[in-house]
Design a protein around this motif. Structure first.
Motif, PDB file in Angstrom:
ATOM      1  N   GLY A 165       3.743 -54.349  61.836  1.00  0.00           N
ATOM      2  CA  GLY A 165       4.838 -54.003  62.714  1.00  0.00           C
ATOM      3  C   GLY A 165       4.366 -53.576  64.087  1.00  0.00           C
ATOM      4  O   GLY A 165       3.211 -53.163  64.281  1.00  0.00           O
ATOM      5  N   ALA A 194       7.884 -57.338  63.628  1.00  0.00           N
ATOM      6  CA  ALA A 194       6.726 -57.380  62.735  1.00  0.00           C
ATOM      7  C   ALA A 194       6.106 -58.765  62.769  1.00  0.00           C
ATOM      8  O   ALA A 194       6.820 -59.782  62.793  1.00  0.00           O
ATOM      9  CB  ALA A 194       7.125 -57.012  61.313  1.00  0.00           C
ATOM     10  N   ALA A 238       3.275 -61.625  61.108  1.00  0.00           N
ATOM     11  CA  ALA A 238       2.720 -62.004  59.810  1.00  0.00           C
ATOM     12  C   ALA A 238       1.308 -61.464  59.648  1.00  0.00           C
ATOM     13  O   ALA A 238       0.884 -61.137  58.537  1.00  0.00           O
ATOM     14  CB  ALA A 238       2.727 -63.529  59.659  1.00  0.00           C
ATOM     15  N   ARG A 257      11.192 -60.093  62.284  1.00  0.00           N
ATOM     16  CA  ARG A 257       9.940 -60.716  61.840  1.00  0.00           C
ATOM     17  C   ARG A 257       9.707 -61.998  62.638  1.00  0.00           C
ATOM     18  O   ARG A 257      10.564 -62.882  62.686  1.00  0.00           O
ATOM     19  CB  ARG A 257       9.974 -61.015  60.347  1.00  0.00           C
ATOM     20  CG  ARG A 257      10.206 -59.799  59.467  1.00  0.00           C
ATOM     21  CD  ARG A 257       9.892 -60.102  58.021  1.00  0.00           C
ATOM     22  NE  ARG A 257       8.503 -60.509  57.851  1.00  0.00           N
ATOM     23  CZ  ARG A 257       7.484 -59.665  57.683  1.00  0.00           C
ATOM     24  NH1 ARG A 257       7.716 -58.354  57.673  1.00  0.00           N
ATOM     25  NH2 ARG A 257       6.257 -60.098  57.521  1.00  0.00           N
ATOM     26  N   ASP A 296       6.408 -64.861  63.797  1.00  0.00           N
ATOM     27  CA  ASP A 296       5.042 -65.346  63.558  1.00  0.00           C
ATOM     28  C   ASP A 296       4.416 -65.684  64.897  1.00  0.00           C
ATOM     29  O   ASP A 296       5.009 -66.402  65.710  1.00  0.00           O
ATOM     30  CB  ASP A 296       5.038 -66.582  62.660  1.00  0.00           C
ATOM     31  CG  ASP A 296       5.471 -66.252  61.246  1.00  0.00           C
ATOM     32  OD1 ASP A 296       5.338 -65.069  60.857  1.00  0.00           O
ATOM     33  OD2 ASP A 296       5.954 -67.165  60.546  1.00  0.00           O
TER      34      ASP A 296
END
Length: 282
Positions: A10, A26, A28, A80, A82
């Motif tokens: 995070g 956050a 990955a 979230r 990536d």
């Protein structure tokens, strides 16, 4: 601005004057280091098992509707995302293997399928342009690759010059010109026939193409031309017709061959090259 990195991947962004969290997301893979640009417009991060630096834009500076962070509500669950080039460790190997397998299957299917997607479209051949360009301009290629003859040495003068007497006055006699090797070879082969018989006949090279045209095997005839060298393509096409020891119906079969493949709209570049050679020869 203040950025805080958590162990679970995070990242929290805090506005110090407002004393509140203004953004939460956050990754990955957790960020190992982060740095704000001097202007505050960008955030730079580097992540575990990565060899690049990622750049993130500050939405509060680029979005007028969010220009006042204090009037915005604090984020709840982190968003979230990536980082580019990164992914979860658990599925990285499996996804890469499946991606390579699917890509290879798509390439094989694309190479085998030569049918146009739409009736108004055409498909090109699967050979490099240098091959069909060499076939189309074979005369220029031969002229460019013609070997240059080395300069021949001048004939040496004899040590003693032959003389003759015109009455009592001596005079020199011009030496007799020796027959060159090229002239000797030409005189030797003058009476030999230039027509080869049997297996040495040049018509054997084009007989396969002519036989496929007689059988109306136009796909096989195209495959035969595609497998030949530029010189072989010229020889196979130029041997069609009665003026090249062929049959009268071969020219009509050749026209039907080109009409068939033009209607299929495949291998457009190579078919155009073969058609150009056919029209120039006949």
């Amino acid at each position: 601005w203040l950025g805080a990195v958590l162990r679970d991947g995070g990242l929290r962004i805090y506005d110090l004057p407002a004393a509140r969290c203004i953004d939460s997301f956050a990754f990955a893979r957790p960020a190992l280091s982060l740095c704000f640009a001097p202007s505050g417009a960008f955030l730079l991060t580097s992540h575990a098992k990565g060899n690049s630096i990622q750049t993130w834009a500050n939405k509060f500076l680029f979005d007028p509707s969010q220009s006042v962070p204090m009037l915005q509500s604090e984020p709840g669950a982190p968003i979230r995302i990536d980082e580019p080039g990164g992914g979860a460790e658990s599925d990285s190997d499996n996804e890469e293997g499946e991606l390579e397998e699917n890509t290879s299957k798509k390439e094989q299917a694309g190479a085998a399928d030569t049918k146009p997607l739409e009736p108004q479209l055409v498909t090109l051949s699967d050979v490099p342009p240098q091959k069909w360009l060499a076939t189309l301009h074979l005369d220029l290629v031969k002229e460019r690759n013609k070997p240059k003859q080395a300069p021949k040495p001048l004939p040496s003068a004899p040590f003693f010059l032959p003389t003759a007497h015109d009455g009592v006055t001596p005079r020199f006699i011009a030496p007799q010109a020796e027959e060159s090797e090229d002239e000797a070879a030409a005189a030797k082969n003058e009476n030999l026939s230039h027509v080869l018989k049997g297996d040495r006949s040049v018509s054997v090279i084009g007989s396969d193409f002519q036989a496929r045209l007689r059988k109306e095997d136009y796909d096989g005839a195209l495959a035969f031309l595609k497998s030949q060298t530029p010189s072989g393509v010229h020889l196979a096409i130029e041997e069609l017709g009665p003026f090249a020891s062929g049959e009268e119906g071969e020219l009509a079969s050749g026209l039907r061959f080109f009409l068939h493949h033009l209607s299929q709209a495949h291998f457009a570049d190579e078919v155009q090259v073969f058609l150009s050679i056919f029209l120039q020869a006949h």
